[in-house]
Design a protein around this motif. Structure first.
Motif, PDB file in Angstrom:
ATOM      1  N   THR A 106       0.835  -1.213   0.000  1.00 33.91           N
ATOM      2  CA  THR A 106       0.000   0.000   0.000  1.00 33.91           C
ATOM      3  C   THR A 106       0.865   1.256   0.000  1.00 33.91           C
ATOM      4  O   THR A 106       0.599   2.209  -0.745  1.00 33.91           O
ATOM      5  N   VAL A 107       1.896   1.261   0.840  1.00 34.22           N
ATOM      6  CA  VAL A 107       2.783   2.437   0.914  1.00 34.22           C
ATOM      7  C   VAL A 107       3.489   2.637  -0.430  1.00 34.22           C
ATOM      8  O   VAL A 107       3.621   3.769  -0.916  1.00 34.22           O
ATOM      9  N   LYS A 108       3.923   1.550  -1.030  1.00 35.57           N
ATOM     10  CA  LYS A 108       4.631   1.650  -2.318  1.00 35.57           C
ATOM     11  C   LYS A 108       3.713   2.239  -3.394  1.00 35.57           C
ATOM     12  O   LYS A 108       4.128   3.102  -4.176  1.00 35.57           O
ATOM     13  N   GLU A 109       2.488   1.779  -3.431  1.00 36.89           N
ATOM     14  CA  GLU A 109       1.585   2.209  -4.497  1.00 36.89           C
ATOM     15  C   GLU A 109       0.960   3.573  -4.240  1.00 36.89           C
ATOM     16  O   GLU A 109       0.616   4.284  -5.181  1.00 36.89           O
ATOM     17  N   GLY A 110       0.814   3.948  -2.964  1.00 37.05           N
ATOM     18  CA  GLY A 110       0.028   5.134  -2.670  1.00 37.05           C
ATOM     19  C   GLY A 110       0.785   6.392  -2.299  1.00 37.05           C
ATOM     20  O   GLY A 110       0.177   7.457  -2.142  1.00 37.05           O
ATOM     21  N   SER A 111       2.111   6.301  -2.172  1.00 36.02           N
ATOM     22  CA  SER A 111       2.851   7.479  -1.722  1.00 36.02           C
ATOM     23  C   SER A 111       3.083   8.483  -2.849  1.00 36.02           C
ATOM     24  O   SER A 111       3.154   8.117  -4.030  1.00 36.02           O
ATOM     25  N   LEU A 112       3.237   9.730  -2.450  1.00 35.30           N
ATOM     26  CA  LEU A 112       3.344  10.814  -3.420  1.00 35.30           C
ATOM     27  C   LEU A 112       4.689  10.843  -4.132  1.00 35.30           C
ATOM     28  O   LEU A 112       4.766  11.071  -5.332  1.00 35.30           O
ATOM     29  N   CYS A 113       5.779  10.626  -3.381  1.00 33.81           N
ATOM     30  CA  CYS A 113       7.101  10.751  -3.993  1.00 33.81           C
ATOM     31  C   CYS A 113       7.929   9.497  -3.736  1.00 33.81           C
ATOM     32  O   CYS A 113       7.492   8.557  -3.063  1.00 33.81           O
ATOM     33  N   ALA A 114       9.154   9.510  -4.257  1.00 33.05           N
ATOM     34  CA  ALA A 114      10.003   8.321  -4.189  1.00 33.05           C
ATOM     35  C   ALA A 114      10.407   7.967  -2.772  1.00 33.05           C
ATOM     36  O   ALA A 114      10.745   6.805  -2.496  1.00 33.05           O
ATOM     37  N   LEU A 115      10.404   8.929  -1.843  1.00 35.84           N
ATOM     38  CA  LEU A 115      10.753   8.580  -0.464  1.00 35.84           C
ATOM     39  C   LEU A 115       9.784   7.527   0.055  1.00 35.84           C
ATOM     40  O   LEU A 115      10.187   6.537   0.674  1.00 35.84           O
ATOM     41  N   GLY A 116       8.490   7.710  -0.214  1.00 40.23           N
ATOM     42  CA  GLY A 116       7.500   6.756   0.253  1.00 40.23           C
ATOM     43  C   GLY A 116       7.488   5.476  -0.571  1.00 40.23           C
ATOM     44  O   GLY A 116       7.438   4.374  -0.021  1.00 40.23           O
ATOM     45  N   THR A 117       7.550   5.609  -1.890  1.00 41.71           N
ATOM     46  CA  THR A 117       7.434   4.417  -2.743  1.00 41.71           C
ATOM     47  C   THR A 117       8.617   3.469  -2.577  1.00 41.71           C
ATOM     48  O   THR A 117       8.486   2.270  -2.794  1.00 41.71           O
ATOM     49  N   THR A 118       9.776   4.007  -2.177  1.00 40.49           N
ATOM     50  CA  THR A 118      10.947   3.144  -2.004  1.00 40.49           C
ATOM     51  C   THR A 118      11.245   2.850  -0.535  1.00 40.49           C
ATOM     52  O   THR A 118      12.132   2.046  -0.241  1.00 40.49           O
ATOM     53  N   ALA A 119      10.516   3.481   0.365  1.00 40.11           N
ATOM     54  CA  ALA A 119      10.779   3.289   1.801  1.00 40.11           C
ATOM     55  C   ALA A 119      10.581   1.842   2.224  1.00 40.11           C
ATOM     56  O   ALA A 119      11.140   1.394   3.224  1.00 40.11           O
ATOM     57  N   VAL A 120       9.780   1.119   1.461  1.00 37.52           N
ATOM     58  CA  VAL A 120       9.466  -0.262   1.835  1.00 37.52           C
ATOM     59  C   VAL A 120      10.524  -1.248   1.353  1.00 37.52           C
ATOM     60  O   VAL A 120      10.472  -2.433   1.702  1.00 37.52           O
ATOM     61  N   ASN A 121      11.468  -0.794   0.539  1.00 41.40           N
ATOM     62  CA  ASN A 121      12.455  -1.722  -0.027  1.00 41.40           C
ATOM     63  C   ASN A 121      13.243  -2.499   1.030  1.00 41.40           C
ATOM     64  O   ASN A 121      13.443  -3.706   0.885  1.00 41.40           O
ATOM     65  N   PRO A 122      13.740  -1.865   2.099  1.00 40.67           N
ATOM     66  CA  PRO A 122      14.498  -2.646   3.085  1.00 40.67           C
ATOM     67  C   PRO A 122      13.694  -3.782   3.710  1.00 40.67           C
ATOM     68  O   PRO A 122      14.191  -4.897   3.833  1.00 40.67           O
ATOM     69  N   VAL A 123      12.447  -3.507   4.073  1.00 40.37           N
ATOM     70  CA  VAL A 123      11.669  -4.564   4.731  1.00 40.37           C
ATOM     71  C   VAL A 123      11.226  -5.612   3.708  1.00 40.37           C
ATOM     72  O   VAL A 123      11.205  -6.815   3.995  1.00 40.37           O
ATOM     73  N   ARG A 124      10.889  -5.184   2.502  1.00 37.02           N
ATOM     74  CA  ARG A 124      10.476  -6.165   1.480  1.00 37.02           C
ATOM     75  C   ARG A 124      11.641  -7.062   1.082  1.00 37.02           C
ATOM     76  O   ARG A 124      11.488  -8.282   0.928  1.00 37.02           O
ATOM     77  N   SER A 125      12.830  -6.480   0.892  1.00 38.35           N
ATOM     78  CA  SER A 125      13.961  -7.298   0.445  1.00 38.35           C
ATOM     79  C   SER A 125      14.443  -8.230   1.559  1.00 38.35           C
ATOM     80  O   SER A 125      14.826  -9.373   1.297  1.00 38.35           O
ATOM     81  N   THR A 126      14.416  -7.759   2.810  1.00 34.93           N
ATOM     82  CA  THR A 126      14.841  -8.657   3.896  1.00 34.93           C
ATOM     83  C   THR A 126      13.825  -9.780   4.105  1.00 34.93           C
ATOM     84  O   THR A 126      14.210 -10.908   4.418  1.00 34.93           O
ATOM     85  N   LEU A 127      12.549  -9.484   3.885  1.00 36.79           N
ATOM     86  CA  LEU A 127      11.548 -10.554   3.961  1.00 36.79           C
ATOM     87  C   LEU A 127      11.708 -11.538   2.809  1.00 36.79           C
ATOM     88  O   LEU A 127      11.515 -12.749   2.962  1.00 36.79           O
TER      89      LEU A 127
END
Length: 615
Positions: free
Chosen positions: A513-534
């Motif tokens: 949801t955060v990746k798809e719904g955020s306004l700028c790249a800070l939000g859309t990429t903020a999930v990368n650390p948790v997604r990649s570690t998972l």
């Protein structure tokens, strides 16, 4: 010489400088980048100045304070030409002996040369040291040869020759050369610079701007700072060529206020460029006019985002805005604006000087040229690394970085800063370029590269970066503001042993949801650390959730320290324990009071007998 009025005068001036700059002249280059300055480089340089005069070598030997040489953990670095002898960790008290023996007589002082932590082999010359040997330092290479406060140093080595050539080519041919070179933006997204320039140039307007993004905010990243400190004229020259191409007469360098040395040297460089006629009106007598202003940012991470940066320059709160219309069409004050980062601009003079065919012969087809990385973390050789695109992670971490300290096991590398992803050992042989990293669930970002060993907990890593991004979210859009906060809470629950299988499922759903719904790249990429570690370290999450265990021995709520029978009773851990909860007599096995232990890990770090176990 004052203002240079034509390309011919520039050539004549350069030839005069080159004659004075003999390759055989002895030069002592002291790294005076921010890293080495923190190690006392200014005092080392002052000691050299005093000692050279004292020993009667002031006329024969040139002392040159330079920008960053890259091998920051070994500072203060001193490079001596023409032999290319590199001394590391030089202190002011070492200088008298270096001058009397190495500078005056050519004797090598082995205590200052590089000692390979893996092989034990000593290397005297800079290009023989593995850290430098495997690099291709197109951008950083001149840092050791230039005093960044002297424009003549830059001009003598061909500086502003690319500008002269570009002005003779005309904007259309310059644009074509940059497009053929496929220069991709080094600030994160890797968007082709030529396409961006072309859109800006073709946008109808009476005014256009060019901007250099020097708002480098990734933890542990200092590539742009070091380029600005060490070779500011390369960035300025690139910006002038860009402005000429898109039709701009005004530019900005948006640089962090926390980079005082970069601001100082950039300010000097701009003043000297104006004095020589490379900035201002009628540049090199061609009728083209352009100038650059410095805008200092307040340090907000989000201002590295293009629209937030432009809003900040306009004097407003630095918040991103929706890009319904790209900034190359309507950017700063609603005018077409071309923004590239420091490293991208520094590449432009090379492309114009040597041509697109030369540039595309380096790197990969989709990502030509080189990339500067900030190589930090659990790696022997930390510092700034410039490698051709396509070099593998293994080559960067082990050939250049020297591998993991004390023979430790490699676990993961995070690329792309806090918005990047963590790649495991099975990905060590992937080529590092813009497209491959994205395919693998990470990103190039601005070039941060954090190496982790087997004592790193990937749940803790995700928690750290989510905490950083939660704090740095500007709060404008709900998905980023609330989403990163909630993700941090959920990962913290797992790290503290309160997570359940449903927690992991909720993290994955919310991350999408955060990746798809955020306004700028800070939000859309903020999930990368948790997604990649998972994705790559799911077993660690499951161990925290199902077994209430931290396999790496990091998460305090899930670990206990114990001293094993390997203890020799040396008493070091007892003396260093900040809480005084270790008991035991000399030459007797010690014991930790688990109820009072704060799990700081100092006992484990200081034990030479590997007698402290974490379970």
């Amino acid at each position: 010489m004052g203002k240079i009025g034509s390309p011919k005068e520039l050539q004549s001036y350069r030839e005069g400088l080159a004659k004075k700059r003999s390759d055989s002249k002895k030069v002592v280059a002291v790294c005076c980048g921010t890293g080495c300055n923190a190690s006392g480089a200014r005092k080392v340089a002052a000691a050299f100045a005093e000692e050279l005069e004292k020993q009667g070598l002031g006329e024969q030997v040139e002392l040159r304070p330079t920008g960053c040489h890259g091998f920051c953990e070994r500072g203060t670095l001193v490079l001596m030409h023409p032999e290319e002898t590199l001394y590391q960790r030089v202190k002011p008290e070492d200088v008298a002996e270096i001058v009397s023996k190495t500078v005056a007589k050519g004797e090598v002082l082995e205590k200052h040369v590089y000692d390979d932590p893996v092989t034990g082999e000593k290397h005297v010359k800079e290009h023989e040291i593995p850290f430098y040997k495997h690099q291709n330092r197109l951008i950083l290479g001149k840092n050791g040869a230039i005093d960044p406060t002297k424009i003549d140093d830059y001009v003598a080595l061909g500086g502003y020759g690319a500008l002269s050539k570009a002005l003779s080519m005309g904007p259309e041919r310059v644009l074509d050369e940059v497009k053929r070179a496929n220069v991709r933006g080094r600030g994160g997204g890797g968007f082709p610079a030529g396409r961006k320039w072309e859109t800006c140039r073709n946008a109808p307007a009476d005014k256009r701007y060019v901007i250099c993004n020097a708002d480098e905010g990734d933890p542990g990243a200092f590539m742009d700072r070091s380029v600005l400190e060490g070779n500011p004229h390369a960035v300025i020259e690139g910006m002038i060529i860009g402005a000429y191409t898109v039709g701009s007469d005004e530019g900005y360098v948006y640089v962090r206020h926390e980079y005082p040395l970069a601001v100082e040297r950039l300010t000097i460089a701009l003043e000297q460029a104006r004095e020589k006629g490379f900035l201002g009106k009628d540049i090199l007598g061609t009728g083209f006019s352009f100038d650059i202003k410095i805008n200092r940012g307040g340090g907000a991470f989000v201002c590295g985002e293009s629209t937030a940066l432009m809003t900040s320059i306009e004097g407003k709160v630095g918040e991103p805005r929706a890009k319904h219309i790209h900034t190359v069409v309507a950017g700063l004050w609603g005018k077409p604006t071309n923004l590239n980062n420091v490293e991208t601009w520094a590449n432009i003079p090379l492309v114009i000087e040597k041509g697109a065919d030369w540039y595309t012969s380096i790197g990969t087809k989709g990502s030509p040229g080189t990339k500067i990385f900030s190589l930090v973390g659990k790696v022997n050789n930390t510092g700034l690394v410039e490698a051709p695109m396509g070099m593998t992670l293994r080559q960067i971490i082990f050939d250049i970085g020297g591998g993991i300290p004390k023979g430790g096991a490699f676990k993961a590398v995070q690329t792309g800063g806090p918005s990047g992803g963590c790649l495991p050992a099975e990905k060590l042989d992937i080529p590092v370029d813009f497209d491959t990293l994205v395919e693998q669930g990470s990103m190039m970002g601005s070039g941060g590269m954090i190496v982790m060993d087997d004592r790193t907990c990937m749940v803790d890593v995700a928690k750290y970066f989510l905490g950083f991004l939660k704090f740095e979210s500007c709060g404008k859009c709900t998905t980023c503001r609330e989403g990163t906060r909630r993700l941090h809470e959920l990962v913290t629950e797992i790290a503290e042993g309160r997570g359940t299988p449903e927690t992991i499922a909720l993290i994955e759903e919310l991350a999408e949801t955060v990746k798809e719904g955020s306004l700028c790249a800070l939000g859309t990429t903020a999930v990368n650390p948790v997604r990649s570690t998972l994705q790559f370290f799911r077993d660690e999450y499951l161990a925290h959730v199902n077994e209430k265990r931290c396999p790496a021995g990091v998460c305090k709520a899930l670990i206990t320290y114990e001293i094993t029978d390997a203890c020799t009773g040396c008493m070091v851990c007892k003396k260093r324990c900040p809480e005084g909860v270790i008991s035991g007599d000399k030459k007797q096995k010690h014991v930790i009071d688990a109820k009072k232990c704060i799990k700081c890990g100092i006992c484990r770090d200081v034990c030479k007998f590997d007698a402290v176990r974490v379970y």
